[in-house]
Design a protein around this motif. Structure first.
Motif, short mmCIF file in Angstrom:
data_model
loop_
_atom_site.label_atom_id
_atom_site.label_comp_id
_atom_site.label_asym_id
_atom_site.label_seq_id
_atom_site.Cartn_x
_atom_site.Cartn_y
_atom_site.Cartn_z
N LEU A 221 50.42 79.81 20.30
CA LEU A 221 49.02 80.05 20.68
C LEU A 221 48.97 80.49 22.13
O LEU A 221 49.48 79.79 23.01
N ARG A 222 48.33 81.63 22.38
CA ARG A 222 48.15 82.12 23.76
C ARG A 222 46.67 82.07 24.09
O ARG A 222 45.86 82.74 23.45
N ILE A 223 46.34 81.27 25.10
CA ILE A 223 44.95 81.04 25.49
C ILE A 223 44.69 81.77 26.80
O ILE A 223 45.30 81.45 27.82
N PRO A 224 43.77 82.77 26.83
CA PRO A 224 43.53 83.53 28.07
C PRO A 224 42.81 82.69 29.12
O PRO A 224 42.27 81.61 28.84
N ASP A 225 42.79 83.23 30.33
CA ASP A 225 42.10 82.57 31.44
C ASP A 225 40.60 82.52 31.15
O ASP A 225 40.00 83.50 30.72
N GLY A 226 39.99 81.35 31.36
CA GLY A 226 38.56 81.18 31.13
C GLY A 226 38.19 80.84 29.70
O GLY A 226 37.00 80.72 29.38
N VAL A 227 39.19 80.68 28.83
CA VAL A 227 38.95 80.36 27.42
C VAL A 227 39.45 78.95 27.13
O VAL A 227 40.45 78.51 27.68
N LYS A 228 38.73 78.25 26.23
CA LYS A 228 39.08 76.87 25.89
C LYS A 228 39.26 76.73 24.38
O LYS A 228 38.46 77.22 23.60
N LEU A 229 40.34 76.06 23.97
CA LEU A 229 40.62 75.78 22.56
C LEU A 229 40.43 74.29 22.31
O LEU A 229 40.97 73.45 23.03
N THR A 230 39.67 73.98 21.26
CA THR A 230 39.47 72.60 20.83
C THR A 230 39.98 72.46 19.40
O THR A 230 39.55 73.19 18.51
N ILE A 231 40.94 71.55 19.20
CA ILE A 231 41.45 71.24 17.86
C ILE A 231 40.95 69.85 17.49
O ILE A 231 41.31 68.86 18.12
N SER A 232 40.10 69.78 16.48
CA SER A 232 39.45 68.53 16.14
C SER A 232 39.92 67.92 14.83
O SER A 232 39.80 66.71 14.64
N ALA A 233 40.48 68.74 13.92
CA ALA A 233 40.83 68.20 12.61
C ALA A 233 42.07 68.89 12.05
O ALA A 233 42.44 69.98 12.47
N ALA A 234 42.71 68.19 11.08
CA ALA A 234 43.87 68.74 10.37
C ALA A 234 43.89 68.14 8.98
O ALA A 234 43.38 67.03 8.74
N SER A 235 44.49 68.87 8.03
CA SER A 235 44.54 68.37 6.66
C SER A 235 45.67 69.04 5.90
O SER A 235 46.19 70.08 6.31
N VAL A 236 46.04 68.41 4.78
CA VAL A 236 47.01 68.98 3.85
C VAL A 236 46.34 69.09 2.48
O VAL A 236 45.43 68.31 2.15
N GLU A 237 46.79 70.04 1.68
CA GLU A 237 46.23 70.21 0.34
C GLU A 237 46.77 69.11 -0.57
O GLU A 237 47.97 68.85 -0.63
N ARG A 238 45.87 68.47 -1.28
CA ARG A 238 46.23 67.31 -2.07
C ARG A 238 47.26 67.65 -3.16
O ARG A 238 48.27 66.94 -3.31
N LYS A 239 47.02 68.72 -3.90
CA LYS A 239 47.92 69.06 -5.00
C LYS A 239 49.32 69.39 -4.50
O LYS A 239 50.32 68.92 -5.07
N SER A 240 49.40 70.17 -3.42
CA SER A 240 50.71 70.52 -2.87
C SER A 240 51.45 69.29 -2.37
O SER A 240 52.67 69.16 -2.57
N MET A 241 50.73 68.38 -1.73
CA MET A 241 51.38 67.17 -1.21
C MET A 241 51.85 66.27 -2.34
O MET A 241 52.92 65.65 -2.26
N GLU A 242 51.08 66.18 -3.42
CA GLU A 242 51.49 65.34 -4.54
C GLU A 242 52.76 65.90 -5.18
O GLU A 242 53.67 65.14 -5.55
N GLU A 243 52.85 67.22 -5.31
CA GLU A 243 54.06 67.82 -5.87
C GLU A 243 55.25 67.62 -4.94
O GLU A 243 56.37 67.32 -5.39
N PHE A 244 55.01 67.75 -3.64
CA PHE A 244 56.09 67.55 -2.67
C PHE A 244 56.56 66.10 -2.65
O PHE A 244 57.75 65.81 -2.53
N SER A 245 55.62 65.16 -2.82
CA SER A 245 55.95 63.74 -2.76
C SER A 245 56.81 63.31 -3.94
O SER A 245 57.48 62.26 -3.88
N LYS A 246 56.82 64.05 -5.02
CA LYS A 246 57.64 63.71 -6.18
C LYS A 246 59.13 63.95 -5.94
O LYS A 246 59.97 63.43 -6.66
N GLN A 247 59.42 64.77 -4.92
CA GLN A 247 60.81 65.10 -4.64
C GLN A 247 61.53 63.90 -4.00
O GLN A 247 60.96 63.16 -3.20
#
Length: 326
Positions: A221-247
């Motif tokens: 991520l490249r943030i220019p001068d005078g610009v602000k980035l706010t990251i407030s949330a994150a998530s994973v897809e339920r179906k993909s995680m359930e399939e991955f968790s079976k491994q």
């Protein structure tokens, strides 16, 4: 030992992801791949994009390709962003004219005060008045040029500072934050997939991080001068995680972050298939102001050798840095 992952096209973004484009005719524009670096910088400047944070040519070409697709085609050189030499001279001439008017007003006020004093002296007895010969021989005093008062100088400096601040704010409003992730085969380092998105200030931020065990697959991520980035949330897809968790041996996935100040990728959120109660988090509260370069990585916690991975979506917003312009 973790075996080298076999990456398939089903898990990656296309090399040229489709995006909503604004109707424009770019047939008369030069081919981006054949343009020189100086030409890329010049055209990015026409779109009002700050390229000072770009280092590799593919970043310039990716940003220009995205600008041609998503931004209106410029019909001017954005003179409001960076004034020409003639405009700068004209602005300075206006400032000098205002200064001359202020000096003339101060001079007129002093003459008026001097005239009142002369009238009072003429009302005294004639014996005190000088003889005509003496008056004729005495040279007239030269008019002194008034020096600018401290208050006037301060007002001029404040006006210049406000003009510069306004110009920087306008430039920042046209400088997009860029997110770039390149997935490569290991150990051949052959490019398999690439995703690049630009976000202008005022837009929501969303990006899907491809899970990996390798730091080289991090999103930059490249943030220019005078610009602000706010990251407030994150998530994973339920179906993909359930399939991955079976491994066998799979644990989960963690969101990791690094900055220029600390290049080490450290986890800020981890989804554990046995301990996590939800598939997302909404209180990350990560705020980063430019100019700055940072990295995000969706790190697979074991199980990656099963040839499966999970994407992590991050969400937030891109805005102007209020501390610089308010």
């Amino acid at each position: 030992a973790v075996a080298d992952p076999i990456l398939t096209s089903a898990h990656f973004f296309p090399l040229s992801p489709p995006s909503a484009t604004m109707p424009s005719n770019n047939d008369d524009l030069p081919d981006i791949s054949s343009m020189k670096l100086s030409e890329l910088k010049k055209e990015l400047r026409l779109y009002g994009i700050d390229s000072s944070n770009f280092f590799e040519k593919h970043e310039f070409t990716s940003a220009l390709d995205n600008a041609r697709k998503t931004l209106p085609r410029p019909t001017t050189t954005y003179r409001e962003v960076e004034p020409t030499e003639e405009e700068i001279k004209e602005q300075k001439e206006k400032e000098r004219e205002k200064e001359r008017e202020k000096r003339a007003a101060a001079k007129a006020a002093r003459k008026s005060s001097t005239g009142s004093s002369g009238t009072s002296r003429r009302s005294q007895p004639a014996a005190s008045a000088p003889t005509p010969a003496a008056s004729a021989s005495a040279p007239a005093p030269a008019a002194a040029t008034p020096a600018p008062t401290p208050s006037t100088q301060q007002q001029t400096q404040e006006q210049q500072q406000q003009a510069q601040l306004k110009m920087k704010k306008l430039l920042a409003s046209r400088s997009p934050l860029t997110a770039l992730q390149q997935i490569k085969e290991h150990p051949s380092e052959k490019l398999v997939s690439e995703q690049s998105i630009s976000f202008l200030p005022g837009s929501p931020f969303s990006f899907s991080l491809r899970g990996s065990l390798f730091e080289s697959d991090s999103t930059i991520l490249r943030i220019p001068d005078g610009v602000k980035l706010t990251i407030s949330a994150a998530s994973v897809e339920r179906k993909s995680m359930e399939e991955f968790s079976k491994q066998k041996g799979s644990i989960g996935v963690s969101l990791r972050i690094s900055t220029e100040e600390n290049p080490q990728l450290l986890p800020i959120w981890t989804f554990d298939k046995e301990k996590s109660k939800s598939y997302g988090v909404t209180d990350l509260g990560v705020v980063v102001c430019g100019p700055r370069t940072m990295r995000l990585l969706a790190y697979m916690e074991m199980g990656f050798s099963s040839k499966m991975s999970v994407d992590v979506g991050v969400f937030g917003s891109v805005s102007l840095d209020g501390d610089k312009f308010d």
